[in-house]
Write a protein that holds these residues in place. Sequence first.
Motif, PDB file in Angstrom:
ATOM      1  N   GLU A 197      28.366  28.338  44.777  1.00  0.00           N
ATOM      2  CA  GLU A 197      29.935  28.839  44.054  1.00  0.00           C
ATOM      3  C   GLU A 197      30.292  27.409  43.505  1.00  0.00           C
ATOM      4  O   GLU A 197      30.316  26.219  44.455  1.00  0.00           O
ATOM      5  N   LEU A 198      30.992  27.925  42.578  1.00  0.00           N
ATOM      6  CA  LEU A 198      31.731  26.565  41.696  1.00  0.00           C
ATOM      7  C   LEU A 198      32.992  27.043  42.443  1.00  0.00           C
ATOM      8  O   LEU A 198      33.649  25.956  42.454  1.00  0.00           O
ATOM      9  N   GLY A 199      33.460  28.261  42.185  1.00  0.00           N
ATOM     10  CA  GLY A 199      34.804  28.824  42.449  1.00  0.00           C
ATOM     11  C   GLY A 199      34.948  30.119  42.374  1.00  0.00           C
ATOM     12  O   GLY A 199      34.512  30.774  41.571  1.00  0.00           O
ATOM     13  N   ILE A 200      36.237  30.595  42.282  1.00  0.00           N
ATOM     14  CA  ILE A 200      36.664  31.928  42.154  1.00  0.00           C
ATOM     15  C   ILE A 200      37.937  31.003  41.109  1.00  0.00           C
ATOM     16  O   ILE A 200      39.415  30.821  42.026  1.00  0.00           O
ATOM     17  N   THR A 201      38.651  31.787  40.174  1.00  0.00           N
ATOM     18  CA  THR A 201      39.678  32.415  39.596  1.00  0.00           C
ATOM     19  C   THR A 201      39.783  33.606  39.734  1.00  0.00           C
ATOM     20  O   THR A 201      39.430  34.468  39.020  1.00  0.00           O
ATOM     21  N   GLN A 202      41.291  33.977  38.847  1.00  0.00           N
ATOM     22  CA  GLN A 202      41.967  34.865  38.760  1.00  0.00           C
ATOM     23  C   GLN A 202      42.006  35.164  36.928  1.00  0.00           C
ATOM     24  O   GLN A 202      42.159  33.948  36.690  1.00  0.00           O
ATOM     25  N   LEU A 203      41.715  36.534  36.449  1.00  0.00           N
ATOM     26  CA  LEU A 203      41.346  36.532  34.873  1.00  0.00           C
ATOM     27  C   LEU A 203      42.611  37.171  34.161  1.00  0.00           C
ATOM     28  O   LEU A 203      43.198  37.655  35.341  1.00  0.00           O
ATOM     29  N   LEU A 204      42.979  35.651  33.709  1.00  0.00           N
ATOM     30  CA  LEU A 204      44.783  36.595  33.192  1.00  0.00           C
ATOM     31  C   LEU A 204      44.411  37.117  32.179  1.00  0.00           C
ATOM     32  O   LEU A 204      44.496  38.079  31.247  1.00  0.00           O
ATOM     33  N   ALA A 205      45.286  36.636  31.070  1.00  0.00           N
ATOM     34  CA  ALA A 205      45.941  37.086  29.393  1.00  0.00           C
ATOM     35  C   ALA A 205      44.679  38.066  28.438  1.00  0.00           C
ATOM     36  O   ALA A 205      44.159  38.747  27.980  1.00  0.00           O
ATOM     37  N   VAL A 206      43.955  36.801  27.836  1.00  0.00           N
ATOM     38  CA  VAL A 206      42.502  36.709  26.999  1.00  0.00           C
ATOM     39  C   VAL A 206      41.901  37.290  27.931  1.00  0.00           C
ATOM     40  O   VAL A 206      41.630  38.865  26.693  1.00  0.00           O
ATOM     41  N   PRO A 207      40.959  38.115  28.539  1.00  0.00           N
ATOM     42  CA  PRO A 207      39.857  39.037  29.150  1.00  0.00           C
ATOM     43  C   PRO A 207      40.795  40.305  29.183  1.00  0.00           C
ATOM     44  O   PRO A 207      40.585  41.520  28.685  1.00  0.00           O
ATOM     45  N   TYR A 208      42.177  40.116  29.649  1.00  0.00           N
ATOM     46  CA  TYR A 208      42.742  41.658  29.313  1.00  0.00           C
ATOM     47  C   TYR A 208      43.341  42.150  28.133  1.00  0.00           C
ATOM     48  O   TYR A 208      43.724  43.880  27.636  1.00  0.00           O
ATOM     49  N   ALA A 209      42.873  41.317  27.180  1.00  0.00           N
ATOM     50  CA  ALA A 209      42.945  42.467  24.905  1.00  0.00           C
ATOM     51  C   ALA A 209      41.912  42.996  25.593  1.00  0.00           C
ATOM     52  O   ALA A 209      42.361  43.835  24.424  1.00  0.00           O
ATOM     53  N   PHE A 210      41.548  42.706  25.807  1.00  0.00           N
ATOM     54  CA  PHE A 210      40.408  44.557  26.195  1.00  0.00           C
ATOM     55  C   PHE A 210      41.406  45.691  26.367  1.00  0.00           C
ATOM     56  O   PHE A 210      40.332  46.953  25.701  1.00  0.00           O
ATOM     57  N   HIS A 211      42.088  45.306  26.803  1.00  0.00           N
ATOM     58  CA  HIS A 211      42.275  46.216  28.098  1.00  0.00           C
ATOM     59  C   HIS A 211      43.588  47.200  26.623  1.00  0.00           C
ATOM     60  O   HIS A 211      43.731  48.239  26.642  1.00  0.00           O
ATOM     61  N   ALA A 212      43.582  46.335  25.323  1.00  0.00           N
ATOM     62  CA  ALA A 212      44.626  47.408  24.280  1.00  0.00           C
ATOM     63  C   ALA A 212      44.183  47.823  23.210  1.00  0.00           C
ATOM     64  O   ALA A 212      44.448  48.686  22.529  1.00  0.00           O
TER      65      ALA A 212
END
Length: 134
Positions: free
Chosen positions: A115-130
């Motif tokens: 495991e290298l790490g875990i990070t919260q997904l923020l604005a850019v991937p949520y553009a799909f929600h648009a």
Amino acid sequence: MKKVVTTVIFFLISVVLLAQVPAGFSYQAVVRNTSGDIVASRAVKFRFTILRDTETGTNVYQETHSVLTNSFGLANLKVGMGTKVSGDFNPAAWGDNPHFLKVELDPAGGSNFTELGITQLLAVPYAFHANTVE
């Protein structure tokens, strides 16, 4: 002639309006081994997991990528376009809950992931929600 030009213009505009958001988002990393040395020009394997709610939450999607690093150890990938392991890659459904990206790597290219790490997904991937907005 004027009707043909007008028809072609309307056709081209309609094609552009029907364009889809690509089914993935970019991820870039410099790969290093356990000694900290760059892993250059070698086949490596990444595993990405999308988790819902918390960093230890429910696994909603998992995939792997086999990629060749460049001479600087750089790997360029597109999360969502790898080899599916489980779940469905559906960013449009991620708007209701926080989602996290867990990144794992096997620098030998096998299936012994670290495991290298875990990070919260923020604005850019949520553009799909648009895409769900009418």
